[in-house]
Design an enzyme around this catalytic site. Structure first.
Site, PDB file in Angstrom:
ATOM      1  N   GLY A  14      48.202 -60.387 139.222  1.00 27.59           N
ATOM      2  CA  GLY A  14      46.887 -61.158 139.456  1.00 27.59           C
ATOM      3  C   GLY A  14      45.970 -61.563 140.682  1.00 27.59           C
ATOM      4  CE  LYS A  45      41.551 -63.171 139.124  1.00 27.84           C
ATOM      5  NZ  LYS A  45      41.844 -62.625 138.055  1.00 27.84           N
ATOM      6  CG  ASP A 121      40.001 -65.969 136.465  1.00 22.83           C
ATOM      7  OD1 ASP A 121      40.002 -64.734 135.870  1.00 22.83           O
ATOM      8  OD2 ASP A 121      40.799 -65.844 137.287  1.00 22.83           O
ATOM      9  CG  ASP A 122      38.981 -67.751 139.853  1.00 23.42           C
ATOM     10  OD1 ASP A 122      39.746 -68.471 140.037  1.00 23.42           O
ATOM     11  OD2 ASP A 122      39.204 -66.881 140.023  1.00 23.42           O
ATOM     12  CD1 TRP A 225      48.642 -67.033 137.269  1.00 31.12           C
ATOM     13  CD2 TRP A 225      47.300 -65.826 135.530  1.00 31.12           C
ATOM     14  NE1 TRP A 225      48.704 -65.928 138.311  1.00 31.12           N
ATOM     15  CE2 TRP A 225      46.827 -65.255 137.138  1.00 31.12           C
ATOM     16  CE3 TRP A 225      46.968 -65.080 134.893  1.00 31.12           C
ATOM     17  CZ2 TRP A 225      45.738 -64.500 137.327  1.00 31.12           C
ATOM     18  CZ3 TRP A 225      46.236 -63.929 135.200  1.00 31.12           C
ATOM     19  CH2 TRP A 225      45.183 -63.707 136.271  1.00 31.12           C
ATOM     20  CG  ASP A 226      54.732 -70.982 138.246  1.00 34.98           C
ATOM     21  OD1 ASP A 226      53.642 -70.827 139.448  1.00 34.98           O
ATOM     22  OD2 ASP A 226      55.908 -71.175 137.378  1.00 34.98           O
ATOM     23  CG  ASN A 227      47.799 -69.037 140.632  1.00 38.75           C
ATOM     24  OD1 ASN A 227      48.378 -67.818 140.776  1.00 38.75           O
ATOM     25  ND2 ASN A 227      47.048 -69.690 139.747  1.00 38.75           N
ATOM     26  CG  ASN A 260      49.255 -64.083 140.404  1.00 35.94           C
ATOM     27  OD1 ASN A 260      49.466 -63.086 140.705  1.00 35.94           O
ATOM     28  ND2 ASN A 260      48.286 -64.589 141.192  1.00 35.94           N
TER      29      ASN A 260
END
Length: 1017
Positions: A14, A45, A121-122, A225-227, A260
């Site tokens: 992602g 993306k 998102d974003d 969703w782990d960044n 991610n």
């Protein structure tokens, strides 16, 4: 899908930037199966038809590739979740847009995909007028679309929704009071899962308590969703540390957790491996086994490590390190695993040269399909990423300007569609792209033997020269070659290297009108190295920024190879380089005056290869330059690039030593008999420890280039190359600090003015508890940069990595008395000349050296630095703090002696190769030197000159040379520097321009070809 595990744990692709290739994704599926993970979400993306061109269906060729990817995931037991991001320009009230979205997802469903995700998102939270006329809020518009698509697809068992407010920091005023989230929780159908990143975009910690509030608002357990490992917001950072900061017992509060990771697939071995350890630990300790879904044992049958018990990040890291060492060395042994860049050209003295790009000039090979180029190969441009601190309205990077129609992360380079693998957007925002690297995925060797490891400023008044004169160390410099056993540097390999590769390096100028400045390129290689073994406390990476620490056990601390020397061991004499004997006996032993006189350099390149403190034994290093990487070396690599809120022990030690050394630099000048002389002894002790750490890291770079497989090398080399270049400069600067800082008793004098960088410019940035990791740019590299006196001049530090990495070792250090002969030899051998000219030079061997370096070595030796490779000195950086006084002294005392030494008619003769350089040198000696305009001397009070031998091919080492000299000048109060360059010398002009020098619009010299270049510090 009745038998599918209900708790999804795996990876989401992602990030912003170049998507992974199909082959890389298939390798990822194998990793997921091996470590007991069960899910992959396709959400790159910058894949065109995922986000920007989401309405367009896949072509037949693209569909075939997507189908093969879905099948590959299913073969490995991995749930394939297809995500689409339509929120940038979707008209939620448009029946046409809704139909196109449904058709796109039905096309993917026909390929065999059964799980989907809608990502909002974003995006701009403002709706268009048509939507405002239909929906009372953005949340209701998005929920309406999601519910309709979910039902049209037959209510799949996995259907995920990413809200626009996807973390606590984006909720206004808080998750429990966010109208947007409350509406989403109320309007979304119960079977739709909601994605959440935690308290922040990049959350340092996740706990069950923090998730309770979100669960209550969303009316369902979220999918994380782990960044934690996302690095697309900073093109100078990569994260290799263990999965941490996630409290035990999270599974009952979640429907899933997707990581991610780094943009570079090969950098994710340890992150994904330790995620698997965390997942197995959660499964083993979960109070409600039904949450884990069905067939748990089958899913974990292939995995390694314990399946029960509390998760320990350090234990998980140890397991992952052993597996990664074996994986790295196995890949490097596979056909095509090692990069062609490892083939080196042997030259005299053992120097190994690699073809490489020079100075920022892009050399682009023929573009290859995505399947053959590892991720990250061209994602590391040198310029700062274009994400300003605080831009948090995104997963990991900022959005494009509204209406731009494209979005790519800073620091990566676009690739065209390759074999239909994916569509990639064709623009980059701010990081200057590095060279594309020809490579193929895959690399390996057999496991090695484990080794224990442990803007310019306003110029101030002209700098006075009085203090400099009082503190200058007059070095006795012989006029002939004084080194023993040192062969002359090899001739320039210009016949074998493309001219473009040397267009940006400061080569020793020897042609007509060369004035006093440098010329071509220099290769990238390392200083010297000793064994790894950092044993520092883990901190958050910015000194005082928040975050848990993980101290080592007393046993680990006791076995550290990096423990500081005692004051007795340090001695009271000035810090000097280590001798080979000392390196064999004690890596940090003090140096006696006798040893100091016989020691030519800080840590010789031969010592780096043969010392017991090196990572390999002498026999192993000699018998196999490309011996497999060891456990200790891989551990060092991980500790350099650890986590966004934590430094590894090695990085922490480097920062702690460097901070302490510049903060206590004045104590070095205290005489040994003074009451507080112990301060100087302690300083030198820590300086030696810091020097050894730098040598270890530089050695690691050389070993990594020699031994790593192609895919891993091109993914991680740009980061390691950056650190190596920084440590070359930092190590030499620390050596220079011993005895060369000007200590003016007036607090407003040189010391006070120069060390503003200690107090304000580079003071550690204290991150607040709610700060995202991009608030402190660059990680370890950025913090080391900030500690240098010129650290605020970012243009000095950003440069593309070489196209072909080189394993050559470099050493950068201050001038030593025995260097003059070899530097002069370097000047002679850099000149191609006819026999007639060669005879003159044989009779007068110092002529060219006197022309280029003589005045600096005689009048300003304390501001001269030497770059050395395995063939001996190969570059220099010389300067004068007070150029006005230096030029006056040169004209009044040095030039008259030189005119007597070299008669004016010495160069008379017929035109011949090299004759121009000879005549130019004699003209410089005997002609009246033009006066530098006074405004230049006031605004740019210091003079500099750089030069490298033709065999130096990579700009990284030359930049480190320049940074070290400029740091020394700035540390003693200089606010600007200038140099003299020939207008016809394009190589010098290119090199200096990339260092931030600009042509000064002042009349100077009677020759129109002579230019003055300057830059502020």
């Amino acid at each position: 899908m009745a038998g599918r595990p209900r708790f999804l744990c795996g990876v989401v692709e992602g990030f912003y930037g170049r998507p992974w290739s199909m082959e890389q994704r298939k390798l990822l599926f194998q990793w997921l199966k091996r470590w007991g993970l069960n899910c992959y979400m396709y959400a790159p993306k910058d894949e065109l038809k995922h986000r920007l061109l989401w309405r367009e269906p896949y072509t037949e060729h693209e569909a075939a590739h997507m189908r093969s990817l879905i099948e590959a995931a299913q073969e490995q037991g991995v749930e394939f979740v297809f995500a689409i991001s339509a929120g940038q320009d979707m008209v939620f009230s448009s029946a046409g847009d809704r139909l196109l979205l449904q058709q796109k997802l039905r096309q993917v469903a026909a390929m065999g995909c059964h799980s989907f995700a809608l990502l909002f998102d974003d995006i701009d939270p403002c709706m268009c007028q048509a939507d405002r006329d239909v929906f009372p809020s953005l949340a209701q518009a998005q929920a309406s679309v999601a519910n309709e698509v979910y039902q049209e697809l037959g209510q799949p068992s996995v259907f995920l929704f990413c809200p626009t407010e996807y973390c606590s920091s984006l909720c206004s005023p808080s998750p429990s009071q966010s109208c947007y989230l409350l509406t989403i929780g109320q309007e979304l159908l119960p079977g739709i899962g909601v994605i959440w990143t935690g308290p922040k975009v990049v959350s340092q910690e996740l706990s069950a308590t923090l998730l309770e509030e979100v669960e209550g608002v969303l009316r369902r357990r979220p999918i994380i969703w782990d960044n934690l490992y996302a690095n697309d917001y900073d093109c100078r950072r990569v994260f290799l540390g263990p999965y941490t900061g996630r409290a035990p017992g999270l599974m009952p509060r979640l429907h899933g957790l997707l990581l991610n990771p780094n943009c570079e697939l090969q950098a994710n071995f340890i992150p994904i491996h330790t995620l698997g350890s965390w997942f197995r630990s959660e499964l083993g300790s979960c109070a409600h086994p039904d949450h884990a879904g069905m067939e748990t044992a089958a899913a974990l049958g292939d995995s390694q490590g314990p399946q029960e018990g509390s998760y320990s990040p350090q234990e998980a890291l140890e397991l992952a390190l052993h597996d990664w060492v074996a994986e790295i060395n196995q890949q490097a042994l596979e056909p095509g695993g090692r990069t062609p860049g490892h083939a080196s050209v042997s030259v005299k003295g053992g120097t190994r040269l690699q073809p490489s790009t020079a100075g920022g000039q892009e050399v682009m090979p023929e573009l290859q399909p995505h399947d053959s180029v590892p991720s990250g190969a061209d994602e590391h441009g040198p310029e700062p990423c274009g994400v300003a601190p605080g831009e948090g309205k995104r997963k990991v990077t900022s959005e494009p300007e509204k209406g731009s129609g494209s979005r790519t992360p800073a620091g990566s380079q676009q690739s065209p569609t390759g074999d239909g693998d994916q569509l990639v957007m064709g623009s980059r925002e701010s990081c200057e792209p590095s060279s594309a690297l020809p490579s193929t995925a895959g690399s390996a060797q057999s496991a090695g033997t484990p080794v224990a490891t442990d803007t310019l400023h306003s110029p101030g008044p002209a700098v006075c020269c009085s203090n400099e004169a009082n503190t200058r160390q007059n070095l006795p410099l012989p006029t002939s070659d004084a080194r023993t056993g040192g062969g002359s540097p090899p001739p320039s390999p210009s016949s074998t290297q493309p001219e473009a590769s040397r267009a940006d390096m400061p080569q020793t100028p020897l042609g007509p009108g060369a004035c006093t400045s440098p010329g071509p390129p220099a290769p990238l290689t390392d200083g010297a190295g000793a064994s790894p073994g950092p044993t520092a406390v883990l901190t958050d990476g910015v000194g005082a920024s928040p975050g848990p620490t993980a101290p080592l056990t007393p046993e680990e601390a006791g076995s550290s190879h990096m423990a500081l020397l005692t004051l007795e061991e340090a001695g009271s004499g000035p810090m000097v380089p280590l001798t080979p004997k000392e390196a064999r006996i004690s890596p940090t032993a003090p140096v006696t005056p006798e040893e100091a006189r016989s020691s030519p350099m800080a840590l010789t390149l031969e010592e780096a290869r043969t010392s017991p403190t090196a990572l390999l034994t002498p026999e192993k290093a000699r018998s196999s330059p490309t011996a497999p990487l060891t456990l200790g070396e891989v551990r060092m690599l991980v500790e350099l690039f650890y986590l966004p809120y934590h430094h590894g022990p090695l990085a922490q030690h480097l920062l702690e030593h460097f901070r302490w050394l510049w903060a206590n630099g004045l104590s070095v000048g205290v005489p040994a008999t003074a009451p507080d002389a112990c301060g100087g002894m302690q300083w030198r002790s820590r300086a030696q420890s810091f020097q050894l750490l730098c040598a270890q890291t530089c050695r690691l770079h050389s070993r990594f280039v020699s031994s790593a497989g192609r895919a891993l090398l091109y993914d991680l080399h740009p980061y390691l190359w950056d650190i190596r270049n920084m440590l070359l400069a930092a190590s030499a600067f620390v050596l220079w600090l011993d005895g060369h800082l000007l200590c003016d008793p007036d607090p407003k004098g040189t010391w006070g003015s120069c060390f503003g960088w200690c107090q304000s410019i580079t003071a550690p940035i204290l991150l607040g508890g709610d700060a995202e990791p991009w608030a402190h740019r660059g990680g370890l590299f950025g913090e080391l940069q900030a500690l240098l006196p010129v650290g605020n001049s970012c243009d000095l530090f950003y440069h593309p990595p070489p196209l072909f990495p080189s394993s050559q070792l470099y050493l950068l250090r201050p001038l030593l008395p025995l260097d003059k002969g070899e530097l002069y030899r370097m000047c002679r051998e850099s000149l191609d000349c006819d026999p007639e000219v060669a005879e003159i030079l044989a009779a007068h061997p110092d002529l060219l050296g006197d022309r280029l370096l003589g005045s600096f070595l005689s009048l300003s030796p304390e501001y001269t630095f030497v770059l050395e490779d395995e063939g001996g000195p190969c570059g220099y950086a010389a300067g004068a703090l007070c150029a006005e006084g230096f030029l006056q002294q040169r004209d009044s005392s040095w030039l008259p002696a030189i005119r007597h030494k070299y008669p004016q008619d010495l160069g008379a003769g017929a035109p011949a190769l090299g004759q121009d350089a000879l005549e130019e040198a004699l003209l410089f000696f005997h002609a009246e030197p033009p006066a530098v305009p006074l405004p230049v001397l006031r605004r740019f009070p210091s003079l500099v000159q750089l030069g490298t031998a033709p065999r130096v091919l990579d700009a990284g080492a030359s930049r480190s040379l320049a940074i070290c000299l400029l740091s020394a000048l700035r540390a003693n109060g200089s606010r600007g520097v200038f140099c003299q360059v020939s207008a016809a010398d394009r190589q010098q002009l290119s090199f200096y321009s990339k260092l931030g020098f600009v042509a000064l619009p002042v009349p100077w010299s009677s020759s129109p070809s002579a230019l003055l270049l300057g830059r502020l510090l």
